[in-house]
Design a protein around this motif. Structure first.
Motif, PDB file in Angstrom:
ATOM      1  N   ALA A 210      99.902 -60.421  11.738  1.00 50.32           N
ATOM      2  CA  ALA A 210      99.316 -60.019  10.534  1.00 50.32           C
ATOM      3  C   ALA A 210      99.986 -60.651   9.495  1.00 50.32           C
ATOM      4  N   GLY A 211      99.318 -61.500   8.704  1.00 55.20           N
ATOM      5  CA  GLY A 211     100.125 -61.826   7.615  1.00 55.20           C
ATOM      6  C   GLY A 211     100.116 -61.089   6.297  1.00 55.20           C
ATOM      7  N   VAL A 212     100.888 -61.324   5.368  1.00 57.07           N
ATOM      8  CA  VAL A 212     101.233 -60.162   4.043  1.00 57.07           C
ATOM      9  C   VAL A 212     100.902 -61.379   2.707  1.00 57.07           C
ATOM     10  N   THR A 281     100.676 -56.522  -0.538  1.00 57.73           N
ATOM     11  CA  THR A 281     101.493 -55.212  -1.399  1.00 57.73           C
ATOM     12  C   THR A 281     101.896 -55.770  -2.577  1.00 57.73           C
ATOM     13  N   TRP A 282     102.420 -55.234  -3.567  1.00 60.74           N
ATOM     14  CA  TRP A 282     102.932 -55.760  -4.822  1.00 60.74           C
ATOM     15  C   TRP A 282     104.492 -55.242  -5.113  1.00 60.74           C
ATOM     16  N   ILE A 283     105.121 -55.930  -5.837  1.00 62.04           N
ATOM     17  CA  ILE A 283     106.440 -55.564  -6.050  1.00 62.04           C
ATOM     18  C   ILE A 283     106.701 -55.805  -7.793  1.00 62.04           C
ATOM     19  N   GLY A 284     107.037 -54.697  -8.279  1.00 63.87           N
ATOM     20  CA  GLY A 284     106.970 -54.284  -9.671  1.00 63.87           C
ATOM     21  C   GLY A 284     108.542 -54.460 -10.283  1.00 63.87           C
ATOM     22  N   PRO A 285     108.372 -54.302 -11.436  1.00 67.09           N
ATOM     23  CA  PRO A 285     109.923 -53.934 -12.416  1.00 67.09           C
ATOM     24  C   PRO A 285     110.763 -53.132 -11.629  1.00 67.09           C
ATOM     25  N   GLY A 286     112.053 -53.841 -11.592  1.00 68.16           N
ATOM     26  CA  GLY A 286     113.195 -52.970 -10.868  1.00 68.16           C
ATOM     27  C   GLY A 286     113.096 -52.896  -9.384  1.00 68.16           C
ATOM     28  N   GLU A 287     112.403 -53.786  -8.687  1.00 71.03           N
ATOM     29  CA  GLU A 287     112.290 -53.648  -7.363  1.00 71.03           C
ATOM     30  C   GLU A 287     112.604 -54.785  -6.588  1.00 71.03           C
ATOM     31  N   ARG A 288     113.263 -54.400  -5.508  1.00 73.83           N
ATOM     32  CA  ARG A 288     113.741 -55.825  -4.591  1.00 73.83           C
ATOM     33  C   ARG A 288     112.955 -55.357  -3.134  1.00 73.83           C
ATOM     34  N   THR A 307      95.201 -50.479  11.022  1.00 76.81           N
ATOM     35  CA  THR A 307      95.652 -49.841  10.096  1.00 76.81           C
ATOM     36  C   THR A 307      95.001 -50.559   8.760  1.00 76.81           C
ATOM     37  N   LYS A 308      94.795 -49.560   7.861  1.00 77.39           N
ATOM     38  CA  LYS A 308      94.309 -49.969   6.630  1.00 77.39           C
ATOM     39  C   LYS A 308      95.253 -49.541   5.435  1.00 77.39           C
ATOM     40  N   LEU A 309      96.050 -48.466   5.667  1.00 76.96           N
ATOM     41  CA  LEU A 309      97.170 -48.367   4.452  1.00 76.96           C
ATOM     42  C   LEU A 309      98.535 -48.302   5.391  1.00 76.96           C
ATOM     43  N   ALA A 310      99.457 -48.765   4.985  1.00 76.44           N
ATOM     44  CA  ALA A 310     100.829 -48.355   5.645  1.00 76.44           C
ATOM     45  C   ALA A 310     101.801 -48.262   4.383  1.00 76.44           C
ATOM     46  N   TYR A 311     102.752 -47.636   4.478  1.00 77.28           N
ATOM     47  CA  TYR A 311     103.710 -47.355   3.683  1.00 77.28           C
ATOM     48  C   TYR A 311     105.302 -47.258   4.288  1.00 77.28           C
ATOM     49  N   THR A 312     106.505 -47.205   3.452  1.00 78.17           N
ATOM     50  CA  THR A 312     107.634 -47.326   4.070  1.00 78.17           C
ATOM     51  C   THR A 312     108.455 -46.377   3.286  1.00 78.17           C
ATOM     52  N   ASP A 313     109.722 -46.243   3.656  1.00 74.21           N
ATOM     53  CA  ASP A 313     110.838 -45.426   2.955  1.00 74.21           C
ATOM     54  C   ASP A 313     111.428 -46.417   2.177  1.00 74.21           C
ATOM     55  N   VAL A 348     101.226 -51.043   1.822  1.00 73.14           N
ATOM     56  CA  VAL A 348     100.629 -52.321   2.276  1.00 73.14           C
ATOM     57  C   VAL A 348      99.257 -52.115   2.747  1.00 73.14           C
ATOM     58  N   LEU A 349      98.388 -52.946   2.042  1.00 75.42           N
ATOM     59  CA  LEU A 349      97.147 -52.487   2.366  1.00 75.42           C
ATOM     60  C   LEU A 349      96.318 -53.475   2.858  1.00 75.42           C
ATOM     61  N   ASP A 350      95.147 -53.093   3.680  1.00 73.16           N
ATOM     62  CA  ASP A 350      94.218 -54.099   4.193  1.00 73.16           C
ATOM     63  C   ASP A 350      93.496 -54.561   2.982  1.00 73.16           C
ATOM     64  N   ARG A 351      93.451 -56.064   2.906  1.00 70.29           N
ATOM     65  CA  ARG A 351      93.080 -56.469   1.732  1.00 70.29           C
ATOM     66  C   ARG A 351      91.587 -56.403   1.696  1.00 70.29           C
ATOM     67  N   GLN A 352      90.816 -56.398   2.648  1.00 73.11           N
ATOM     68  CA  GLN A 352      89.434 -56.242   2.633  1.00 73.11           C
ATOM     69  C   GLN A 352      88.980 -54.873   2.486  1.00 73.11           C
ATOM     70  N   TRP A 353      89.800 -53.987   2.766  1.00 72.83           N
ATOM     71  CA  TRP A 353      89.632 -52.701   2.466  1.00 72.83           C
ATOM     72  C   TRP A 353      89.921 -52.197   1.070  1.00 72.83           C
ATOM     73  N   VAL A 354      90.829 -52.789   0.590  1.00 74.98           N
ATOM     74  CA  VAL A 354      91.138 -52.404  -0.839  1.00 74.98           C
ATOM     75  C   VAL A 354      90.204 -52.980  -1.974  1.00 74.98           C
ATOM     76  N   GLN A 355      89.696 -54.065  -1.405  1.00 73.00           N
ATOM     77  CA  GLN A 355      88.668 -54.806  -2.352  1.00 73.00           C
ATOM     78  C   GLN A 355      87.448 -54.129  -2.224  1.00 73.00           C
ATOM     79  N   SER A 356      87.048 -53.280  -1.140  1.00 73.01           N
ATOM     80  CA  SER A 356      85.838 -52.449  -1.236  1.00 73.01           C
ATOM     81  C   SER A 356      86.081 -51.151  -1.915  1.00 73.01           C
ATOM     82  N   CYS A 357      87.201 -50.724  -2.056  1.00 79.02           N
ATOM     83  CA  CYS A 357      87.504 -49.653  -2.826  1.00 79.02           C
ATOM     84  C   CYS A 357      87.407 -49.937  -4.341  1.00 79.02           C
TER      85      CYS A 357
END
Length: 737
Positions: A210-212, A281-288, A307-313, A348-357
């Motif tokens: 799976a590429g991101v 996935t997106w990376i916003g202000p003040g994030e690394r 998996t359609k949605l993953a999230y991390t610590d 981290v979202l499945d691209r096709q699923w989030v597009q359907s949302c």
């Protein structure tokens, strides 16, 4: 006994060494077999071991490295107690040499080398007395070895503090000061030691898979954008890409392979239409991104198809670049999400699923929060994965509790509230969105079903001074209609109690049922529940006190939601501190590692760990001191287990509900006072202690796998000494999910 594996091979010449529990010799030289999860040696010196500092060294190897969590207990004449417990940090090496302080002269030591069944090697055990100066030197060397190289600036400050201790109080004060730092659950050095242990291994990069697409969001601060970009570009795999805004591309000398420039300025789902990889996935202000983030994420996604949605610590970084304040999250919790955006941009979202949302309707300015709300309503639980690894760092300070991982949370608050309102309008029209009286984004008020009948069950035996407070406050304050109070009298004999029964039965909402049998909390409650026919059952201790007119509305409204099992209340000690904030599995020395109440002794204004003491949320278990459940769910698991007569019957009940497919909830919006154990007392006799230990063994045998992996907790958080703290020896395997 196999002579090669006998206790003489362990070490400590002149001592008596006895394997006393869950132990037998192995056929392999130097090895022992733990037949249970609590193997114990008792070590008896020729003469009492004097109070002071000691270096303990030994060779310990186990089939599973993470099980090597050696613990010593001391017996100074009163037996082995948790007050005499010392955990030893093994680190990565099988050769262990650590400091231990003994506060009082000791008659015996108990040594628990590992914490699961299996074979382990143990030999060359030594316990060597130290002078204060030797202890100070070794303590500082241990600190340097454990985290000094990972955080040199913080270690330099630590060393300067140690020198000040020596200058003002002498060398003997230094090891005591270092020990206090180690035991401080909030000391930043605990997390640094955790990093050293937990992040020593990284999953090998997978071929293909799976590429991101990592999308760098636009921001005003170009230096911040460049730093975010730099944290991504160095770890792109062959199947990944990074998308950057045009203004950032203008700052780069060239555009490397795998980097795409986004020309759109639409802030909603920014860059999604240009992304091409299976996940985004997106990376916003003040994030690394953590240096191993994409390797860890890809590893999990490859092992979890569907998996359609993953999230991390996540964690934070200070001005010196050193990490602190980790946010270790629970598994997916749709109830907690209504108060707090805890997944945040780590999703981290499945691209096709989030597009359907996005295609089904607008998601608004708080678009990632809206996507998380949609996921709770539309995805199967197996399609949502929590990755218990830190993959994202924040250079900003923690935000407000409803969005602690957002640098721009306050600016987003109105949009997030609108997202929650839209969610209710689409999926839960009967729910009412109110302003949050505590620290959350909002309070979701769930309605009590029309015509719902509620049976409130209160077992008692005399102690009318307690019962009177409980029942009188309940009848005076409770505003929920159509409830019946059943007082199950388990052998009361005092005239004052019997007179109170006669008086209270004049209230049509109350009945008293006599049930003269030997005390068994489970059997008594089961019998009382069987006498009623209400749609919902509330188990209530006679040592509770109602202080909130809407407590029952809150409990029943939650218990009426589809799929909900037990719902627990917030219980306070009489002095106003928190007594019950839900139950965490596997935590708690007092309860033998079975379970412990979360956030005990906090003030009601203390948010707890990232707000977890203030928000309604899923919990694996709640206490039956005040527990609401539908009759359907209660009967589906056959009520409380009567073999657990006093302790843990509520935890067992909740785990059986969870096993049957229900979720259990805790809410701070139903608050009672609990005069804990006032009616029965504590386990203070040999008979009570024997019964308690039997119930501990039952729980360990029945639920051993669940006790160490509570989905409402996190495998990176400590099981001892108390919950929601950092234990450098406990961590999830990198990329585990």
């Amino acid at each position: 006994m196999n002579t090669v594996s006998s206790t003489s091979a362990i070490g400590l010449p002149g001592w008596t060494i006895e394997p006393v529990f869950d132990l037998e010799p192995s056929d392999r030289p130097g090895y022992w077999r733990a037949t249970g999860s609590d193997p114990q040696f008792v070590l008896i010196p020729k003469a009492p071991l004097r109070a002071g500092w000691y270096q303990v060294s030994f060779l310990l190897d186990a089939d599973r490295v993470q099980t090597r969590r050696p613990v010593f207990y001391v017996d100074a004449g009163e037996g082995f107690t948790e007050q005499g417990r010392t955990s030893l940090d093994c680190g990565a090496s099988s050769a262990v040499a650590v400091l231990m302080k003994i506060e009082h002269d000791v008659l015996r030591l108990r040594f628990d080398p590992i914490d699961v069944s299996g074979e382990f090697l143990l030999r060359d055990l030594q316990i060597r007395g130290l002078t204060p100066a030797e202890a100070a030197w070794l303590a500082l060397r241990e600190e340097r070895d454990q985290w000094g190289s990972a955080a040199p600036l913080r270690f330099a400050a630590f060393l300067a503090q140690a020198r000040r201790q020596q200058d003002t109080q002498g060398a003997q004060a230094v090891p005591d000061w270092i020990l206090a730092q180690r035991l401080d659950a909030n000391a930043p050095t605990r997390y640094l030691r955790w990093i050293r242990n937990a992040e020593s291994q990284v999953p090998a990069p997978a071929e293909g898979g799976a590429g991101v697409s990592v999308i760098v969001l636009p921001r005003a601060d170009i230096a911040d954008a460049l730093a975010a970009y730099a944290s991504v570009i160095g770890q792109l795999g062959r199947g990944d890409e990074v998308l950057i805004p045009r203004e950032l591309a203008a700052e780069l000398p060239q555009i490397p392979d795998g980097v795409l420039v986004v020309d759109r300025s639409d802030p909603v789902l920014y860059g999604l239409s240009e992304a091409s990889k299976p996940f985004v996935t997106w990376i916003g202000p003040g994030e690394r991104l953590h240096r191993d983030a994409l390797v860890i994420i890809r590893d999990v996604l490859d092992r979890r198809p569907g998996t359609k949605l993953a999230y991390t610590d996540e964690d934070f970084i200070d001005d010196t670049g050193e990490r602190h304040t980790p946010c270790f999250k629970p598994d997916w919790d749709a109830t907690l999400l209504l108060s707090q955006d805890y997944p945040a941009r780590s999703v981290v979202l499945d691209r096709q699923w989030v597009q359907s949302c996005a295609a089904t309707g607008p998601v608004g300015d708080a678009w990632l929060y809206s996507i998380s709300l949609i996921a709770s309503e539309t995805l199967d639980r197996d399609a949502i994965v929590h990755i218990p690894a830190v993959t994202r760092h924040h250079v900003h300070a923690p935000g407000p509790l409803f969005a602690p991982l957002h640098a721009d949370a306050l600016a987003q608050e109105a949009a997030m509230h609108l997202a929650l309102t839209n969610w209710a309008g689409k999926w839960h029209a009967a729910a009412e969105i109110q302003a949050a009286p505590l620290a959350g984004l909002a309070r979701v008020l769930w309605p009590v079903p029309d015509g719902a009948r509620i049976d409130i069950v209160i077992p008692t035996r005399d102690r009318v001074e307690l019962l009177k407070v409980c029942v009188d406050s309940l009848l005076a304050l409770t505003r929920t209609p159509d409830y019946t109070v059943t007082i199950l009298d388990n052998g009361s004999v005092e005239a004052e109690t019997l007179a109170y029964f006669d008086r209270i039965c004049g209230d049509p909402r109350v009945r008293v049922i006599r049930h003269d049998v030997p005390f068994n909390y489970s059997a008594i409650n089961n019998h009382a529940v069987a006498q009623g026919d209400g749609d919902f059952v509330v188990l209530l201790n006679n040592d509770t006190e109602i202080i909130d007119a809407h407590w029952l509305d809150e409990l029943v409204g939650l218990a009426a939601r589809p799929g909900v099992g037990a719902v627990g209340a917030r219980l306070l000690f009489p002095d106003g501190r928190l007594q019950h904030g839900g139950v965490i599995l596997g935590v708690g020395a007092v309860e033998g590692g079975v379970a412990a109440h979360a956030h005990m002794h906090l003030s009601t204004s203390d948010p707890g760990y990232f707000g977890r003491a203030q928000f309604p949320q899923a919990m694996s278990a709640v206490t039956a001191a005040c527990l609401c459940v539908s009759r359907v769910a209660f009967e589906a698991v056959n009520g409380l287990d009567e073999s657990l007569s006093v302790a843990f019957n509520d935890v067992d009940f909740c785990l059986r509900l969870r096993e049957a497919g229900y979720i259990n909830l805790w809410t701070p919006y139903a608050t009672l006072i609990h005069h804990e154990s006032a009616s029965r007392g504590y386990e203070d006799t040999p008979e009570k202690q024997a019964r308690f230990q039997s119930e501990v063994r039952t729980m360990l045998s029945r639920w051993h796998a669940q006790l160490g992996s509570d989905p409402a907790y996190n495998p990176n958080l400590a099981l001892t000494p108390r919950e929601f703290t950092i234990d450098p020896r406990r961590y999830a395997r990198r990329g585990a999910a």
